[in-house]
Design a protein around this motif. Structure first.
Motif, PDB file in Angstrom:
ATOM      1  N   VAL A  22       0.771  -0.949  -0.105  1.00  0.00           N
ATOM      2  CA  VAL A  22       0.132   0.203  -0.027  1.00  0.00           C
ATOM      3  C   VAL A  22       0.881   1.444   0.040  1.00  0.00           C
ATOM      4  O   VAL A  22       1.988   1.263   0.787  1.00  0.00           O
ATOM      5  N   TYR A  37      -2.679   0.673  -4.249  1.00  0.00           N
ATOM      6  CA  TYR A  37      -2.470  -0.707  -3.863  1.00  0.00           C
ATOM      7  C   TYR A  37      -1.965  -1.700  -4.762  1.00  0.00           C
ATOM      8  O   TYR A  37      -2.079  -1.221  -5.839  1.00  0.00           O
ATOM      9  N   LEU A  83     -10.001  -3.330   1.379  1.00  0.00           N
ATOM     10  CA  LEU A  83      -9.245  -2.052   1.626  1.00  0.00           C
ATOM     11  C   LEU A  83     -10.102  -1.452   2.607  1.00  0.00           C
ATOM     12  O   LEU A  83     -11.318  -1.273   2.764  1.00  0.00           O
ATOM     13  N   LEU A 129      -4.601  -2.452   3.389  1.00  0.00           N
ATOM     14  CA  LEU A 129      -5.217  -3.819   2.440  1.00  0.00           C
ATOM     15  C   LEU A 129      -5.019  -5.154   3.361  1.00  0.00           C
ATOM     16  O   LEU A 129      -4.214  -5.557   4.054  1.00  0.00           O
TER      17      LEU A 129
END
Lengths: 117, 115
Positions: free
Chosen positions: A4, A25, A34, A94
């Motif tokens: 990320v 990402y 996310l 993430l």
């Protein structure tokens, strides 16, 4: 590998300005989640939003809105009419699919937002 | 109604003196995580438990250990703290697939200062 990137280290705005925090990402998974978290000076992580990879609808919650674009692997966060109370560090994160117990939350480096009166 | 509780909120320990941080949860989540967050950095995962199955991150120092005696509790032990271990330590929990909530729940953290 998952990654990320929050390219903006610090942002400074004047109250009532709109501000967008960028998040890009990387993942090879087709199913992933996310997140955005807010971390005020007190240190706790405040959950703001979770979005799964199959739902590209933009979301609005009061002054907050999120723009998810799989084509550019971005999940940007906009604060409209910023307020001093919005001053904090914001993390984008993430996580791969939740099936099973071995996945984890990967954080970006964070963006420090300072909103001045 | 805190669901993930970390104690203490602030901890000061001496260089080299073992210290234990605790985390408890009322959510009955299968997975528990420990993150370390140094000043102005992102949280970094140290290890996690999936039920009793312990998963260590490759770069977590041996100085850091963890115990999970039951579903509700998880402990972080630092055997010989160094000055570089000064950080916020965050505990988080997560249910596995099959429940409505797929999110991570974080505790308020323990700010550890090594002097």
């Amino acid at each position: 590998a998952q990654k990320v990137t929050q390219a903006q280290t610090e942002i400074s705005v004047v109250e009532k300005e709109d501000v967008t925090l960028d998040c890009v990402y990387e993942t090879r998974d087709t199913t992933y989640y996310l997140f955005w978290y807010k971390q005020p000076p007190s240190g706790e992580l405040v959950f703001l939003i979770r979005r799964n990879s199959f739902d590209e609808q933009n979301e609005i919650s009061g002054r907050y809105s999120w723009n998810f674009q799989k084509s550019t692997s971005s999940f940007n966060f906009t604060i409209t009419a910023s307020q001093v109370v919005d001053s904090a560090v914001y993390f984008c994160a993430l996580s791969e699919d939740f099936s099973g117990g071995y996945n984890k939350l990967i954080f970006g480096a964070g963006t420090r937002l300072a909103v001045h009166p | 109604d805190a669901m993930v509780i970390q104690n203490p909120r602030y901890q000061v320990t001496q260089f080299g003196k073992p210290v234990t941080l605790s985390c408890s949860q009322t959510l009955n989540h299968n997975v528990m995580y420990w993150y370390q967050q140094k000043s102005s950095q992102a949280p970094k995962l140290l290890f996690h438990y999936y039920d009793k199955d312990f998963n260590n991150e490759a770069d977590t120092p041996d100085n850091f250990q963890s115990r999970r005696p039951n579903t509700s509790f998880c402990f972080l032990d630092i055997r010989s703290p160094g000055l570089g271990d000064t950080a916020m330590y965050l505990c988080a929990t997560r249910p596995i697939t099959g429940t409505a909530n797929y999110g991570y729940t974080f505790g308020s953290g323990t700010r550890l200062t090594v002097v």
